[in-house]
Scaffold this motif. Sequence first.
Motif, short mmCIF file in Angstrom:
data_model
loop_
_atom_site.label_atom_id
_atom_site.label_comp_id
_atom_site.label_asym_id
_atom_site.label_seq_id
_atom_site.Cartn_x
_atom_site.Cartn_y
_atom_site.Cartn_z
N UNK A 186 25.14 40.35 24.56
CA UNK A 186 26.36 40.94 25.10
C UNK A 186 27.20 41.55 24.01
N UNK A 227 30.50 49.09 30.58
CA UNK A 227 31.55 49.78 29.83
C UNK A 227 31.00 51.08 29.28
N UNK A 265 35.78 33.90 40.90
CA UNK A 265 37.13 33.71 40.43
C UNK A 265 37.97 33.51 41.67
N UNK A 272 36.13 41.51 38.49
CA UNK A 272 36.23 42.59 37.52
C UNK A 272 34.98 43.45 37.52
N UNK A 275 35.20 45.81 40.40
CA UNK A 275 36.12 46.92 40.13
C UNK A 275 35.44 47.96 39.26
N UNK A 279 34.51 51.92 40.30
CA UNK A 279 34.96 53.10 39.57
C UNK A 279 33.80 54.00 39.20
N UNK A 315 43.19 43.99 44.16
CA UNK A 315 42.69 44.88 43.11
C UNK A 315 41.41 45.55 43.57
N UNK A 319 40.70 49.60 44.42
CA UNK A 319 39.62 50.38 43.83
C UNK A 319 38.73 50.99 44.90
N UNK B 82 42.02 48.58 35.78
CA UNK B 82 42.72 48.32 37.03
C UNK B 82 43.95 47.47 36.76
N UNK B 83 45.10 47.86 37.32
CA UNK B 83 46.34 47.15 36.99
C UNK B 83 46.30 45.70 37.44
N UNK B 84 45.91 45.49 38.69
CA UNK B 84 45.88 44.11 39.18
C UNK B 84 44.82 43.31 38.46
N UNK B 85 43.71 43.98 38.09
CA UNK B 85 42.66 43.27 37.35
C UNK B 85 43.18 42.76 36.02
N UNK B 87 46.30 42.12 35.33
CA UNK B 87 47.25 41.05 35.59
C UNK B 87 46.52 39.72 35.66
N UNK B 88 45.39 39.74 36.38
CA UNK B 88 44.63 38.50 36.48
C UNK B 88 43.98 38.13 35.16
N UNK B 89 43.65 39.12 34.37
CA UNK B 89 43.06 38.82 33.06
C UNK B 89 44.07 38.10 32.18
N UNK B 91 46.35 36.21 33.26
CA UNK B 91 46.39 34.85 33.79
C UNK B 91 45.23 34.03 33.24
N UNK B 92 44.04 34.62 33.20
CA UNK B 92 42.87 33.92 32.67
C UNK B 92 43.09 33.56 31.21
N UNK B 95 45.55 30.71 30.97
CA UNK B 95 44.94 29.44 31.40
C UNK B 95 43.98 28.92 30.35
N UNK B 129 36.86 44.39 27.75
CA UNK B 129 36.85 43.01 28.21
C UNK B 129 35.45 42.44 28.04
N UNK B 131 34.69 38.76 28.29
CA UNK B 131 34.40 37.61 29.13
C UNK B 131 35.61 37.28 29.97
N UNK B 132 35.39 37.01 31.26
CA UNK B 132 36.54 36.71 32.10
C UNK B 132 36.50 35.31 32.67
N UNK B 133 35.43 34.59 32.37
CA UNK B 133 35.32 33.26 32.93
C UNK B 133 35.89 32.24 31.95
#
Lengths: 523, 190
Positions: A186, A227, A265, A272, A275, A279, A315, A319, B82-85, B87-89, B91-92, B95, B129, B131-133
Motif C-alpha cells: 500500500x 488515488x 465504519x 471513503x 466516495x 467520483x 457523504x 457523492x 468529500x467534505x463530510x468524508x 469530517x469523519x476522517x 473524527x477517526x 478517536x 488518505x 488508512x481510515x480504520x
Amino acid sequence: MSDIVEKTLTALPGLFLQNQSVGGPAGVKASFSSRLGGLVRGITALTSKHEEEKLIQQELSSLKATVSAPTTTLKMMKECMVRLIYCEMLGYDASFGYIHAIKLAQQGNLLEKRVGYLAVSLFLHENHELLLLLVNTVVKDLQSTNLVEVCMALTIVSQIFPREMIPAVLPLIEDKLQHSKEIIRRKAVLALYKFYLIAPNQVQHIHIKFRKALCDRDVGVMAASLHIYFRMIKENSSGYKDLTGSFVTILKQVVGGKLPVDFNYHSVPAPWLQIQLLRILGLLGKDDQRTSELMYDVLDESLRRAELNHNVTYAILFECVHTVYSIYPKSELLEKAAKCIGKFVLSPKINLKYLGLKALTYVIQQDPTLALQHQMTIIECLDHPDPIIKRETLELLYRITNAQNVIVIVQKMLEYLHQSKEEYIIVNLVGKIAELAEKYAPDNAWFIQTMNAVFSVGGDVMHPDIPNNFMRLLAEGFDDETEDQQLRLYAVQSYLTLLDVENVFYPQKFLQVMSWVDASLSF
Amino acid sequence: MIQAILVFNNHGKPRLVRFYQRFPEEIQQQIVRETFHLVLKRDDNICNFLEGGSLIGGSDYKLIYRHYATLYFVFCVDSSESELGILDLIQVFVETLDKCFENVCELDLIFHMDKVHYILQEVVMGGMVLETNMNEIVAQIEAQNRLEKSEGGLSAAPARAVSAVKNINLPEIPRNINIGRNPDHEPGAC
C-alpha cells in the motif's frame, strides 16, 4: 555456588532501578527527556511575544551548541531534534539542525531514525540541497529486512524526495509492489503516486503495475491505487474507459457488503472507498452514454442503501447525487437524486444544508425547476446567521439570475458585500455583481447606481477589467443613440454630485472612473 | 488531496503543523494565524466548512474543521475530497489519538508531539488518505512501540548483565585451599 547465585539475584533489582534513578549517565538521559517539557512550561508561563522570542533564542543557541558538540550521543541528538521541531513549529528558524536531522536518520537505530526522518520531512522541502544526502539512506532502508525501516523509507519518499533521484529508487519501490505484506504494498503504491505527481513521464512504464494493484487481493492496496486512477482519469478519462466495468464491480461488492467486517465504519461498508469510486465513475461517465449505462444499476443501489442517519451516509449520498448529475442523464435516477437534494436543503443540520445548496448550484444548469421547488428555503437561507450559508446561497442565486429577479438579487449581494471584510470574498462578489449588472440591468439609473456601489466597496481590490469594461461601455454605448445619451448624462450628473460631497473617501479606481467620465463625456 | 493539517488551541498556539505542499516558512506561520482567525469567528452550531482565505490557495481549497474542547483540528483540502468524508476522517484521527494516549488531552499533544506525528503519518501519507480504520492505525503504531521496548530491553540486556556481574560484591575466594591429600574428598565440592 548458591551464595554466588544469591548475590546475583539480590543485585538484579538494583540493575532495573538504575535507569530510573537520577544520577550517572542514566540521570542525564532522564533530565534530557524532560527538557521539552521544561521548554513548553517555560513558554506557557511567559506573557509577551518578546519574552517568548528571547526564551526560544536562548534554547536554540544551547541546542546549536549541543548538536555541534562531538560528544553528543545519538540518543541526546534525538531529544534535541524533538525540541528543534517544536521551535520550528512556533516559527523560529533552526536551520543549523537540518544536517543533523539527516545524520540522525542515517546513523541512528530504529527510534532515532524515526525522529530523524520526521524532522527531515518537516524541515526540508523538495528542492533543498541537503535532501540529496538522504537518498543513500533511503535506498539502504528500502532494502532492509526490517519491515518498519522499509515503511519509514516509503513514508519519507511520499512526503519529500528530490525529483532527479527518482530513477535511483524507482526499481526498489516497484519491487515492493509485490511484497507479501499488505502495508508495504500500500505504501509503495502511494509513493509511486507521489512520483506520478512530480515526474509523470518517469512512471509511464509501470501503468501495468498500477492495474495489478487495482486488482490486488487486499482491499487496502486497491484503495490506494484509486488515488492514482482518480488523478489519471481526471486528466484523461478516455484512456481508462475500459476500466469502468472493474470499478462498477468493485463498487457493487462494497455496497453489497462483501468486504471484511473490518472495513465497516458505523456499519456503513467502507464509506471513503465508496466516495472515491463514485467520483471516478462520475468522471468516466461524463457525456458518454454507453459508459454511463454500465453504472445506472450500481448508482441506484447506492442511493437505496444509504438509509442510515449518519454523517458518512450523507457523504455517500451527496457523492451519488453529484455523479448522477455528471454522467449521461437517466430520468429515474435524476428524480431520486432530486429528492435527495430536497432532503438535504430542508435538513435542520447546517452541514447538510450547505451541501444541499452546493448540490443545487451544481444542478441548476441542468434542471432549473429544482431551484424553484425550494425557493422558500433558499430565501430563508439568505438571512441565515451563518455567513458561509449566505455566501453559498448567493452563489446559487447568481446562477439563476434573470431580468426579473436581478434587482433583488443584486441588492442582497450588495448587503453581503458591505458586511464582509475579507478581500477574497469582496473580489469574488464584486466581479459577479458587475457581470450581472451589465447583463440584466433594467434601466440606466439602476445600472449606474449599482456600478457606483460596486466601485466604492470594491475600490482598490477589484479586478482592473471591471472599471475598464465599464468605461468602454460608456464610451462605445449600445445601439440606441438616445439611450446612450441618457446613460452618459446620468453618469456625468451622478458623479458630479458625488464629487461634491465633502469628507467622503473614494477608492482610487473609483476616482479614476469618475474623473474620466466627467472629463471625456461631459459636453 | 489534503494540503495541510493544522491543530491549534483556543488561543491560536499551534500544536501540530503538517503541510503537504511547499510553502516558505513565514507563509506557513501566516497561514496558521490566518486560519486561526477564520475559525475563531465561527460559532459552534454552524457548518464546519470554510473557504480557505487568500493565502492557502483560493477558490479550489476549503478548510474543514472540528472543534474539540480546547483544540481546533483543521484540514485544508482541495475539491477532490468529500467534505463530510473529511469530517469523519478528523473524527477517526481524534478517536485514534484517544486510543493511543488513553483519554487524550491537549497536554498529550504538546509533550508527545512526535508520537502524534507518527500516528498522523499512518492516516495521511503525502496528502493522500492511507488508512481510515482506527484499529489498523493503532496496530501499526503498536508494532513500532514494540520495537521501542525491545530496542531498550533485549539488545541492551547482555551488556547490563555483564556489568551487573562485575559489580556484584563477591567475598574473597581463597586462592589456596589446603585440604591435604585425601582420596575421599573431591576437589570443588562445597
